[in-house]
Design a protein around this motif. Sequence first.
Motif, PDB file in Angstrom:
ATOM      1  N   PHE A   1     -36.570  -6.059  -1.186  1.00  0.00           N
ATOM      2  CA  PHE A   1     -35.304  -5.508  -1.668  1.00  0.00           C
ATOM      3  C   PHE A   1     -35.365  -5.451  -3.194  1.00  0.00           C
ATOM      4  O   PHE A   1     -34.896  -6.331  -3.897  1.00  0.00           O
ATOM      5  CB  PHE A   1     -34.128  -6.370  -1.202  1.00  0.00           C
ATOM      6  CG  PHE A   1     -32.789  -5.713  -1.363  1.00  0.00           C
ATOM      7  CD1 PHE A   1     -32.431  -4.661  -0.546  1.00  0.00           C
ATOM      8  CD2 PHE A   1     -31.901  -6.142  -2.322  1.00  0.00           C
ATOM      9  CE1 PHE A   1     -31.188  -4.046  -0.677  1.00  0.00           C
ATOM     10  CE2 PHE A   1     -30.665  -5.533  -2.473  1.00  0.00           C
ATOM     11  CZ  PHE A   1     -30.308  -4.484  -1.646  1.00  0.00           C
TER      12      PHE A   1
ATOM     13  N   THR B   1     -33.331 -10.176  -7.056  1.00  0.00           N
ATOM     14  CA  THR B   1     -32.985  -9.889  -5.680  1.00  0.00           C
ATOM     15  C   THR B   1     -33.630 -10.951  -4.789  1.00  0.00           C
ATOM     16  O   THR B   1     -34.666 -11.514  -5.128  1.00  0.00           O
ATOM     17  CB  THR B   1     -33.470  -8.494  -5.267  1.00  0.00           C
ATOM     18  OG1 THR B   1     -34.894  -8.416  -5.424  1.00  0.00           O
ATOM     19  CG2 THR B   1     -32.825  -7.425  -6.131  1.00  0.00           C
TER      20      THR B   1
ATOM     21  N   GLU C   1     -23.997   3.373  -3.651  1.00  0.00           N
ATOM     22  CA  GLU C   1     -24.098   4.183  -2.441  1.00  0.00           C
ATOM     23  C   GLU C   1     -22.813   4.992  -2.225  1.00  0.00           C
ATOM     24  O   GLU C   1     -21.701   4.456  -2.275  1.00  0.00           O
ATOM     25  CB  GLU C   1     -24.338   3.267  -1.240  1.00  0.00           C
ATOM     26  CG  GLU C   1     -24.774   3.970   0.009  1.00  0.00           C
ATOM     27  CD  GLU C   1     -25.207   2.978   1.073  1.00  0.00           C
ATOM     28  OE1 GLU C   1     -26.236   3.220   1.729  1.00  0.00           O
ATOM     29  OE2 GLU C   1     -24.513   1.959   1.247  1.00  0.00           O
TER      30      GLU C   1
ATOM     31  N   SER D   1     -27.972   0.485  -3.473  1.00  0.00           N
ATOM     32  CA  SER D   1     -26.991  -0.040  -2.516  1.00  0.00           C
ATOM     33  C   SER D   1     -25.623  -0.202  -3.163  1.00  0.00           C
ATOM     34  O   SER D   1     -24.593   0.008  -2.518  1.00  0.00           O
ATOM     35  CB  SER D   1     -27.469  -1.379  -1.939  1.00  0.00           C
ATOM     36  OG  SER D   1     -27.432  -2.402  -2.925  1.00  0.00           O
ATOM     37  N   GLN D   2     -25.611  -0.587  -4.449  1.00  0.00           N
ATOM     38  CA  GLN D   2     -24.346  -0.766  -5.156  1.00  0.00           C
ATOM     39  C   GLN D   2     -23.683   0.565  -5.494  1.00  0.00           C
ATOM     40  O   GLN D   2     -22.462   0.640  -5.642  1.00  0.00           O
ATOM     41  CB  GLN D   2     -24.573  -1.574  -6.435  1.00  0.00           C
ATOM     42  CG  GLN D   2     -25.016  -3.002  -6.216  1.00  0.00           C
ATOM     43  CD  GLN D   2     -23.968  -3.816  -5.491  1.00  0.00           C
ATOM     44  OE1 GLN D   2     -22.829  -3.913  -5.914  1.00  0.00           O
ATOM     45  NE2 GLN D   2     -24.351  -4.399  -4.358  1.00  0.00           N
TER      46      GLN D   2
ATOM     47  N   ARG E   1     -33.607  -0.701  -5.220  1.00  0.00           N
ATOM     48  CA  ARG E   1     -32.847  -0.661  -3.971  1.00  0.00           C
ATOM     49  C   ARG E   1     -31.493  -1.333  -4.138  1.00  0.00           C
ATOM     50  O   ARG E   1     -30.485  -0.896  -3.571  1.00  0.00           O
ATOM     51  CB  ARG E   1     -33.623  -1.356  -2.847  1.00  0.00           C
ATOM     52  CG  ARG E   1     -34.756  -0.536  -2.252  1.00  0.00           C
ATOM     53  CD  ARG E   1     -35.340  -1.233  -1.040  1.00  0.00           C
ATOM     54  NE  ARG E   1     -34.350  -1.399   0.014  1.00  0.00           N
ATOM     55  CZ  ARG E   1     -34.518  -2.196   1.069  1.00  0.00           C
ATOM     56  NH1 ARG E   1     -35.626  -2.921   1.192  1.00  0.00           N
ATOM     57  NH2 ARG E   1     -33.573  -2.290   1.992  1.00  0.00           N
ATOM     58  N   TYR E   2     -31.460  -2.409  -4.913  1.00  0.00           N
ATOM     59  CA  TYR E   2     -30.191  -3.100  -5.177  1.00  0.00           C
ATOM     60  C   TYR E   2     -29.220  -2.152  -5.880  1.00  0.00           C
ATOM     61  O   TYR E   2     -28.043  -2.052  -5.504  1.00  0.00           O
ATOM     62  CB  TYR E   2     -30.450  -4.341  -6.024  1.00  0.00           C
ATOM     63  CG  TYR E   2     -29.197  -5.084  -6.433  1.00  0.00           C
ATOM     64  CD1 TYR E   2     -28.632  -6.040  -5.593  1.00  0.00           C
ATOM     65  CD2 TYR E   2     -28.585  -4.852  -7.657  1.00  0.00           C
ATOM     66  CE1 TYR E   2     -27.492  -6.732  -5.960  1.00  0.00           C
ATOM     67  CE2 TYR E   2     -27.437  -5.534  -8.039  1.00  0.00           C
ATOM     68  CZ  TYR E   2     -26.900  -6.477  -7.185  1.00  0.00           C
ATOM     69  OH  TYR E   2     -25.761  -7.153  -7.544  1.00  0.00           O
TER      70      TYR E   2
ATOM     71  N   PRO F   1     -22.036   4.709   3.360  1.00  0.00           N
ATOM     72  CA  PRO F   1     -22.848   3.664   3.995  1.00  0.00           C
ATOM     73  C   PRO F   1     -23.690   4.220   5.134  1.00  0.00           C
ATOM     74  O   PRO F   1     -23.278   5.148   5.823  1.00  0.00           O
ATOM     75  CB  PRO F   1     -21.800   2.671   4.514  1.00  0.00           C
ATOM     76  CG  PRO F   1     -20.551   3.484   4.667  1.00  0.00           C
ATOM     77  CD  PRO F   1     -20.597   4.519   3.596  1.00  0.00           C
TER      78      PRO F   1
END
Length: 259
Positions: A101, A96, A112, A109-110, A105-106, A115
């Motif tokens: 980040f 990352t 999720e 986020s992918q 967390r990555y 949003p």
Amino acid sequence: MRFFLFVISLIASEPARADVSGYAAFLQEEQVLENKFEDGVMHVNGRMFWMGDLHEWPKATHDYRVSFIVRSSIWLREFLDNDPVLKYQDFVLRRTQDTSFTGARYLASQMELAPDPSLDCKTCFYDATLDPILQVEGYDTYSNGFRSLLFVPNDSAIAHGFRCSLTRENSQAGQLDICSVIVVYPYATNIVFNGRRHHPGTVLEYGPKFAAIAKRMLEVIICIDITNDQSIEDYADSPSSGILENNPNLTGCRIDMTS
């Protein structure tokens, strides 16, 4: 006049200080963290991975400061092309771009479901689906209603998830167009790997392979992680012996690194 110039100098220097604490600081961190390839070893955020010689094409066309194709290694490409679990998977290791980040967390986020902050986007929101043709044992399935799917493991020691899209023509039959997997590397805060497969079949055919794919990707990366090995120079001759000694419990990790 001197006082006026002094005030002007203070005002002019303020944006510079703000810049250093913001984007400029990020760029400075990027230079420190960027991947480096030296003497057959890829250095990624404090970890070292044995790659050996690389094919010529990635040296000329691929910028691996952030990510690199695992198959860019000559011997790893041959191994993966013959591995029953990963032979059809594209396989990229990445870090990352910011230490805050993290890999976790990555992944979040992918995968999720909605949003935050909310976006004016009909395809950005996912809801659980009970459609039987989209179910995979051990995973919860989420759909955005526009052929995109998320598969989140119920209970797995490996932090991972799958993002897939259905084909436009046979979506009713669960036919998949493309699937990507994100796996978090547990031995480094900011390292993840991505696998991708085009036209893998239906959810019923490909879904049962999800857990094995994530597990095998992790096994292969652990196999080439030589960070804690004190005799890196010995890997040029026989790298596999030390790795297997350090990871005696890994299954299917018999990789010949001398070819």
